[in-house]
Design a protein around this motif. Structure first.
Motif, PDB file in Angstrom:
ATOM      1  N   ILE A 177       0.869  -1.176   0.000  1.00 29.92           N
ATOM      2  CA  ILE A 177       0.000   0.000   0.000  1.00 29.92           C
ATOM      3  C   ILE A 177       0.907   1.228   0.000  1.00 29.92           C
ATOM      4  CG2 ILE A 177      -1.801   1.285   1.210  1.00 29.92           C
ATOM      5  CD1 ILE A 177      -2.597  -1.307   2.607  1.00 29.92           C
ATOM      6  N   ARG A 178       0.756   2.085  -1.004  1.00 36.04           N
ATOM      7  CA  ARG A 178       1.550   3.314  -1.056  1.00 36.04           C
ATOM      8  C   ARG A 178       0.799   4.410  -0.300  1.00 36.04           C
ATOM      9  NH1 ARG A 178       5.979   3.654  -3.779  1.00 36.04           N
ATOM     10  NH2 ARG A 178       5.862   5.928  -3.903  1.00 36.04           N
ATOM     11  N   VAL A 179       1.454   4.969   0.716  1.00 38.12           N
ATOM     12  CA  VAL A 179       0.843   5.964   1.590  1.00 38.12           C
ATOM     13  C   VAL A 179       1.599   7.283   1.429  1.00 38.12           C
ATOM     14  CG1 VAL A 179       0.157   6.538   3.942  1.00 38.12           C
ATOM     15  CG2 VAL A 179       0.275   4.130   3.227  1.00 38.12           C
ATOM     16  N   ALA A 180       0.942   8.280   0.866  1.00 41.64           N
ATOM     17  CA  ALA A 180       1.547   9.607   0.739  1.00 41.64           C
ATOM     18  C   ALA A 180       1.215  10.420   1.979  1.00 41.64           C
ATOM     19  CB  ALA A 180       1.023  10.321  -0.507  1.00 41.64           C
ATOM     20  N   VAL A 181       2.243  10.938   2.630  1.00 42.85           N
ATOM     21  CA  VAL A 181       2.062  11.795   3.808  1.00 42.85           C
ATOM     22  C   VAL A 181       2.120  13.230   3.314  1.00 42.85           C
ATOM     23  CG1 VAL A 181       2.878  12.339   6.124  1.00 42.85           C
ATOM     24  CG2 VAL A 181       3.219  10.043   5.198  1.00 42.85           C
ATOM     25  N   VAL A 182       0.961  13.897   3.311  1.00 44.23           N
ATOM     26  CA  VAL A 182       0.860  15.202   2.666  1.00 44.23           C
ATOM     27  C   VAL A 182       0.351  16.249   3.642  1.00 44.23           C
ATOM     28  CG1 VAL A 182       0.521  14.227   0.354  1.00 44.23           C
ATOM     29  CG2 VAL A 182      -1.467  14.658   1.794  1.00 44.23           C
ATOM     30  N   GLY A 183       0.513  17.492   3.249  1.00 47.43           N
ATOM     31  CA  GLY A 183       0.081  18.610   4.070  1.00 47.43           C
ATOM     32  C   GLY A 183       0.922  19.828   3.791  1.00 47.43           C
ATOM     33  N   LYS A 184       0.558  20.943   4.391  1.00 44.69           N
ATOM     34  CA  LYS A 184       1.323  22.176   4.219  1.00 44.69           C
ATOM     35  C   LYS A 184       2.701  22.035   4.854  1.00 44.69           C
ATOM     36  CE  LYS A 184      -1.599  25.001   6.087  1.00 44.69           C
ATOM     37  NZ  LYS A 184      -2.243  26.247   6.531  1.00 44.69           N
ATOM     38  N   PRO A 185       3.635  22.941   4.533  1.00 45.38           N
ATOM     39  CA  PRO A 185       4.951  22.866   5.160  1.00 45.38           C
ATOM     40  C   PRO A 185       4.879  22.987   6.680  1.00 45.38           C
ATOM     41  CG  PRO A 185       5.004  24.331   3.244  1.00 45.38           C
ATOM     42  CD  PRO A 185       3.563  23.997   3.497  1.00 45.38           C
ATOM     43  N   ASN A 186       5.725  22.202   7.341  1.00 48.87           N
ATOM     44  CA  ASN A 186       5.946  22.335   8.785  1.00 48.87           C
ATOM     45  C   ASN A 186       4.741  21.957   9.652  1.00 48.87           C
ATOM     46  OD1 ASN A 186       8.166  22.824  10.439  1.00 48.87           O
ATOM     47  ND2 ASN A 186       7.402  24.821  11.053  1.00 48.87           N
ATOM     48  N   VAL A 187       3.932  21.000   9.180  1.00 52.55           N
ATOM     49  CA  VAL A 187       2.826  20.520  10.024  1.00 52.55           C
ATOM     50  C   VAL A 187       3.191  19.236  10.757  1.00 52.55           C
ATOM     51  CG1 VAL A 187       1.011  21.614   8.665  1.00 52.55           C
ATOM     52  CG2 VAL A 187       1.752  19.279   8.108  1.00 52.55           C
ATOM     53  N   GLY A 188       4.413  18.703  10.508  1.00 54.48           N
ATOM     54  CA  GLY A 188       4.868  17.533  11.248  1.00 54.48           C
ATOM     55  C   GLY A 188       4.868  16.242  10.457  1.00 54.48           C
ATOM     56  N   LYS A 189       4.911  16.327   9.132  1.00 55.88           N
ATOM     57  CA  LYS A 189       4.864  15.112   8.313  1.00 55.88           C
ATOM     58  C   LYS A 189       6.070  14.210   8.581  1.00 55.88           C
ATOM     59  CE  LYS A 189       4.623  17.508   4.497  1.00 55.88           C
ATOM     60  NZ  LYS A 189       4.587  18.840   5.113  1.00 55.88           N
ATOM     61  N   SER A 190       7.270  14.797   8.542  1.00 52.49           N
ATOM     62  CA  SER A 190       8.473  13.999   8.773  1.00 52.49           C
ATOM     63  C   SER A 190       8.508  13.453  10.197  1.00 52.49           C
ATOM     64  CB  SER A 190       9.729  14.832   8.495  1.00 52.49           C
ATOM     65  OG  SER A 190       9.778  15.221   7.138  1.00 52.49           O
TER      66      SER A 190
END
Length: 439
Positions: A177-190
């Protein structure tokens, strides 16, 4: 990873990402004249002469720099070296031997792993003998290449393949399952990805926009292989000015289109914005499952403001969010983060769900019997039967005598009726009308 790993290392701006792209045959890593563009480890499967392996592009190693970002990039490169089976040191043949090349070579020698020396930017091969001075590094034969044009890359890959340990060819993985972690910059994705993996898989910094390339990380969970792609933050296109940031923007949009499920992160202290909604709508329209994660929930001043109130406000603002599951979490503390994995599995299960044709027609006939479609110019519009034609996302075709005359509001009525019957939580569904052959 079951495949052997090849790590591409070196000082900044010697062409590591260009070589990486050359090996995989596509522009996955961002390439720019500005040094220090690659900050994270980029993983991609590659093959040469029938051998399959992972190749890892790393950020440029800057020795003894006190800048926090330089230190983080150096640590990421060191992790890639530890994980690799074969190391490729890339140097710049135009600039010649650099003191930092010597330092990186010493670091690679101390790893005890096989090292292949690539002297890049040798565009005048075979006439230019400049690569011979790199024998001084003591890493064996310098392989002259031009990553931009591809000259010499075949010989380099031949040498890399010779040094690879035995491994099976890359199999198709129906569990992935390919899961893209998306959102605006600096919201804590990494931070979320690192928390899920329990290690620093991607660079985390207070500086917004740290992640520029999508970064793949794979974990096994409940019998499925989840491939997390941590993406650069999506800004409004009007605010994307620099060429480098534009490339990141385009790359992230491509990742969203290719994803099975998108984990959409928003900052709980700021609430949901128009840009957040645009990103989710983009994923939804692309057919991906969507899970909304309200991050930094531990920092939100509650004072009567509850998760239920926030969800209600969001769903009143954008109707499709009523079918998107919402998780309130904190990547910093780990609060409810693991639940995101279960929600990803459920969204993908709903996305792959297939409804029997008999059940489709039972529900369809109930809906049409309760509220028939309106007449068109005095002619009755009839919906005769329907069937599901595909999954990922679930797609239905309904057959009508006048398919082009079914109004948008009636399509929404059918859509909502199907949702009431089967929910399809976390996934879009698609409904199309076709003309029936019967009169």
């Amino acid at each position: 990873m079951t495949l052997p790993v090849v790590a591409v290392v070196g000082r900044p701006n010697v062409g590591k990402s260009t070589l990486f792209n050359r090996v995989i045959g596509r522009r996955l890593a961002i390439v720019d004249d500005q040094p220090g563009v690659t900050r994270d480890r980029n993983f991609s499967p590659a093959d040469w002469a029938g051998r399959h392996f992972y190749i890892v592009d790393t950020g440029g190693v800057i020795e003894d720099s006190d800048r926090p970002m330089d230190r983080l990039v150096r640590e990421q490169a060191e992790v890639a070296i530890r994980e690799a089976d074969v190391l490729v040191l890339v140097t710049d043949g135009k600039e010649g031997l650099h003191p930092l090349d010597q330092k990186v070579a010493e670091m690679l020698r101390s790893s005890g792993k096989p090292v292949v020396l690539a002297v890049n930017k040798m565009d005048n091969l075979p006439r230019d003998p400049a690569h011979h001075e790199f024998w001084e590094l003591g890493l064996g034969e310098p392989h002259a290449v031009s990553a931009g044009s591809g000259k010499g890359s075949g010989d380099l890959l031949d040498r890399i393949v010779e040094l690879l340990p035995a491994a099976d060819a890359l199999p198709d993985d129906p569990t992935q399952i390919r899961v893209a972690v998306v959102g605006k910059p600096n919201v804590g994705k990494s931070s979320l990805v690192n928390r899920l993996f329990g290690e620093e898989r991607v660079v985390v910094s207070d500086e917004a926009g740290t992640t520029r390339d999508p970064v793949d990380s794979t974990m096994a969970y409940h019998g499925r292989n989840l491939v997390f792609v941590d993406t650069a933050g999506l800004r409004r296109q009007a605010k994307v000015k620099e060429d480098l940031e534009y490339y990141s923007y385009v790359r992230t949009e491509r990742v969203v289109r290719d994803a099975d499920v998108c984990l959409m992160l928003i900052d709980g202290t700021q609430g949901i914005s128009h840009q957040d909604l645009r990103i989710m709508e983009q994923a939804w329209e692309a057919g991906a499952g969507v899970v909304l994660v309200v991050n930094k929930w531990d920092l939100v001043e509650k004072d009567g403001f509850t998760a239920d109130l926030m969800v209600k406000a969001m769903r009143e603002r954008t109707p499709f969010l009523q079918w998107v599951p919402v998780l309130f979490a904190s990547a910093l503390t780990g609060q409810r983060v693991r639940k995101a994995l279960d929600m990803v599995l459920e969204a993908e299960a709903q996305r792959q769900r297939r409804i029997d044709t008999s059940d489709v027609n039972d529900v369809l006939q109930r809906l049409v019997g309760r509220q028939p479609p309106p007449h068109s110019r005095g002619r009755p519009v009839k919906i005769r039967y329907g069937t599901q034609v595909r999954v990922a996302p679930p797609t239905f075709v309904l057959f009508s005598n006048l398919p082009r005359e079914v109004p948008a509001h009636y399509l929404r009525y059918i859509h909502n009726g199907f949702r009431d019957a089967w929910e399809f939580t976390g996934t879009p569904i698609r409904i199309f009308f076709r003309e029936s052959n019967t009169s």
